[in-house]
Motif scaffolding. Sequence first.
Motif, PDB file in Angstrom:
ATOM      1  N   GLY A 125       0.759  -1.243   0.000  1.00  0.00           N
ATOM      2  CA  GLY A 125       0.000   0.000   0.000  1.00  0.00           C
ATOM      3  C   GLY A 125       0.790   1.293   0.000  1.00  0.00           C
ATOM      4  O   GLY A 125       0.205   2.376  -0.126  1.00  0.00           O
ATOM      5  N   GLU A 126       2.113   1.198   0.119  1.00  0.00           N
ATOM      6  CA  GLU A 126       2.902   2.423   0.159  1.00  0.00           C
ATOM      7  C   GLU A 126       2.702   3.268  -1.095  1.00  0.00           C
ATOM      8  O   GLU A 126       2.633   4.505  -1.000  1.00  0.00           O
ATOM      9  CB  GLU A 126       4.391   2.094   0.326  1.00  0.00           C
ATOM     10  CG  GLU A 126       4.780   1.627   1.712  1.00  0.00           C
ATOM     11  CD  GLU A 126       4.676   0.125   1.905  1.00  0.00           C
ATOM     12  OE1 GLU A 126       5.310  -0.401   2.817  1.00  0.00           O
ATOM     13  OE2 GLU A 126       3.923  -0.528   1.121  1.00  0.00           O
ATOM     14  N   GLU A 127       2.603   2.634  -2.253  1.00  0.00           N
ATOM     15  CA  GLU A 127       2.464   3.403  -3.496  1.00  0.00           C
ATOM     16  C   GLU A 127       1.129   4.148  -3.600  1.00  0.00           C
ATOM     17  O   GLU A 127       1.131   5.362  -3.835  1.00  0.00           O
ATOM     18  CB  GLU A 127       2.681   2.503  -4.705  1.00  0.00           C
ATOM     19  CG  GLU A 127       2.632   3.259  -6.028  1.00  0.00           C
ATOM     20  CD  GLU A 127       3.055   2.385  -7.190  1.00  0.00           C
ATOM     21  OE1 GLU A 127       4.267   2.316  -7.468  1.00  0.00           O
ATOM     22  OE2 GLU A 127       2.171   1.741  -7.803  1.00  0.00           O
ATOM     23  N   PRO A 128      -0.020   3.476  -3.452  1.00  0.00           N
ATOM     24  CA  PRO A 128      -1.275   4.236  -3.568  1.00  0.00           C
ATOM     25  C   PRO A 128      -1.422   5.326  -2.513  1.00  0.00           C
ATOM     26  O   PRO A 128      -1.933   6.417  -2.802  1.00  0.00           O
ATOM     27  CB  PRO A 128      -2.372   3.171  -3.436  1.00  0.00           C
ATOM     28  CG  PRO A 128      -1.711   1.987  -2.829  1.00  0.00           C
ATOM     29  CD  PRO A 128      -0.295   2.030  -3.303  1.00  0.00           C
ATOM     30  N   TYR A 129      -0.938   5.069  -1.290  1.00  0.00           N
ATOM     31  CA  TYR A 129      -1.019   6.116  -0.272  1.00  0.00           C
ATOM     32  C   TYR A 129      -0.047   7.250  -0.592  1.00  0.00           C
ATOM     33  O   TYR A 129      -0.338   8.423  -0.313  1.00  0.00           O
ATOM     34  CB  TYR A 129      -0.733   5.543   1.115  1.00  0.00           C
ATOM     35  CG  TYR A 129      -1.823   4.624   1.629  1.00  0.00           C
ATOM     36  CD1 TYR A 129      -3.158   5.021   1.631  1.00  0.00           C
ATOM     37  CD2 TYR A 129      -1.523   3.362   2.123  1.00  0.00           C
ATOM     38  CE1 TYR A 129      -4.163   4.182   2.104  1.00  0.00           C
ATOM     39  CE2 TYR A 129      -2.507   2.512   2.602  1.00  0.00           C
ATOM     40  CZ  TYR A 129      -3.830   2.924   2.588  1.00  0.00           C
ATOM     41  OH  TYR A 129      -4.819   2.091   3.056  1.00  0.00           O
ATOM     42  N   SER A 130       1.114   6.920  -1.170  1.00  0.00           N
ATOM     43  CA  SER A 130       2.049   7.970  -1.593  1.00  0.00           C
ATOM     44  C   SER A 130       1.401   8.869  -2.642  1.00  0.00           C
ATOM     45  O   SER A 130       1.556  10.096  -2.616  1.00  0.00           O
ATOM     46  CB  SER A 130       3.323   7.349  -2.172  1.00  0.00           C
ATOM     47  OG  SER A 130       4.093   6.700  -1.188  1.00  0.00           O
ATOM     48  N   ILE A 131       0.673   8.255  -3.568  1.00  0.00           N
ATOM     49  CA  ILE A 131      -0.033   9.026  -4.602  1.00  0.00           C
ATOM     50  C   ILE A 131      -1.032   9.975  -3.945  1.00  0.00           C
ATOM     51  O   ILE A 131      -1.107  11.162  -4.284  1.00  0.00           O
ATOM     52  CB  ILE A 131      -0.744   8.078  -5.592  1.00  0.00           C
ATOM     53  CG1 ILE A 131       0.291   7.278  -6.394  1.00  0.00           C
ATOM     54  CG2 ILE A 131      -1.656   8.863  -6.534  1.00  0.00           C
ATOM     55  CD1 ILE A 131      -0.311   6.131  -7.193  1.00  0.00           C
ATOM     56  N   ALA A 132      -1.796   9.450  -2.993  1.00  0.00           N
ATOM     57  CA  ALA A 132      -2.795  10.279  -2.305  1.00  0.00           C
ATOM     58  C   ALA A 132      -2.128  11.429  -1.556  1.00  0.00           C
ATOM     59  O   ALA A 132      -2.562  12.588  -1.656  1.00  0.00           O
ATOM     60  CB  ALA A 132      -3.602   9.416  -1.337  1.00  0.00           C
ATOM     61  N   PHE A 133      -1.061  11.118  -0.808  1.00  0.00           N
ATOM     62  CA  PHE A 133      -0.338  12.165  -0.079  1.00  0.00           C
ATOM     63  C   PHE A 133       0.151  13.243  -1.043  1.00  0.00           C
ATOM     64  O   PHE A 133       0.017  14.440  -0.778  1.00  0.00           O
ATOM     65  CB  PHE A 133       0.881  11.579   0.640  1.00  0.00           C
ATOM     66  CG  PHE A 133       0.578  10.757   1.858  1.00  0.00           C
ATOM     67  CD1 PHE A 133      -0.719  10.446   2.224  1.00  0.00           C
ATOM     68  CD2 PHE A 133       1.610  10.272   2.648  1.00  0.00           C
ATOM     69  CE1 PHE A 133      -0.993   9.672   3.345  1.00  0.00           C
ATOM     70  CE2 PHE A 133       1.359   9.511   3.769  1.00  0.00           C
ATOM     71  CZ  PHE A 133       0.056   9.207   4.123  1.00  0.00           C
ATOM     72  N   TYR A 134       0.729  12.805  -2.145  1.00  0.00           N
ATOM     73  CA  TYR A 134       1.355  13.738  -3.073  1.00  0.00           C
ATOM     74  C   TYR A 134       0.326  14.649  -3.735  1.00  0.00           C
ATOM     75  O   TYR A 134       0.556  15.853  -3.911  1.00  0.00           O
ATOM     76  CB  TYR A 134       2.160  12.984  -4.132  1.00  0.00           C
ATOM     77  CG  TYR A 134       3.515  13.592  -4.362  1.00  0.00           C
ATOM     78  CD1 TYR A 134       4.575  13.289  -3.510  1.00  0.00           C
ATOM     79  CD2 TYR A 134       3.740  14.490  -5.399  1.00  0.00           C
ATOM     80  CE1 TYR A 134       5.817  13.860  -3.683  1.00  0.00           C
ATOM     81  CE2 TYR A 134       4.984  15.070  -5.581  1.00  0.00           C
ATOM     82  CZ  TYR A 134       6.016  14.752  -4.723  1.00  0.00           C
ATOM     83  OH  TYR A 134       7.250  15.344  -4.893  1.00  0.00           O
TER      84      TYR A 134
END
Length: 286
Positions: A125-134
């Motif tokens: 999940g690090e990638e989709p949450y990174s997208i959301a954060f960004y």
Amino acid sequence: MALELSTSQPPVIRDEDFLVFREYFYRKTGIMFADNKRYFVDKRLQHLMTQGGHRSFRGYFDTVCSRSDARAMQSLVNAMTVNETYFYREEYQFKCLVQSMLPEITRTRPRGDTVKIWSVPCSTGEEPYSIAFYLLEHWSQVDDFNIEIFASDIDTEVMQRAKLGIYATRSLQNVSKQTLAKYTTDVGDGNRQVIEPLRNSIHFSRVNLLDLPRGDRVHNAIDVVFCRNVLIYFDDVSRRTAAEALFETLRPGGFVCLGHSESMSRISSLFQMRKFADVIVHQKAP
């Protein structure tokens, strides 16, 4: 009377067993294990066999192949897929997303239109949450559009971890303290959890890129796909199949972001190569 293996001995996996397994796993997932992965494969197979009470490879393999035991096959996939990632990995692509790709995609879209971004494989999940954060922190138009983030993986165990959204300090080390304070909470033992509204905003689903149904209502009209560091595990045939599946899911003008060591130009001629600043991405013709 035949002697039985001691419970302290791992089940034996012969050369012919490895070859049979490798071909079967390739047909199911598109992942081909080279000979130098033999130790990795044997260790995980032996663990699964012991866990399931199988003393022979043939008995275990028959269980996996049985259509009546889908859990055995899913456990095998979960054990054999490698999942190692962290927040803001290859951050230059996220910068390109908010500075170049999304402005181009939304230039002619009406306010309130839906923008779809897909992370596959999403791992833990690090990638989709990174997208959301960004998007929340760096895209000035984030409130002007209906953003939908989809996250998929073939491994059901890592997706469960992704849904929980709990991460150790090491995974979050590239995220600023200010961002962490906004979108995560301290859950003890040095871990932080993504806040519930953000977790609930991600659409998780199990997906095998090599078996993606045509006309899939969920994964269609996608604007940007992050499909990073997975095609390197496929052979040429599987890579083309995956590329065609991604092409079908994209809207005209949509983009695919691959890992830094991957190149769509060596896989398929369906996409156009685009260069933004120092980032190369691949686009479906508008």
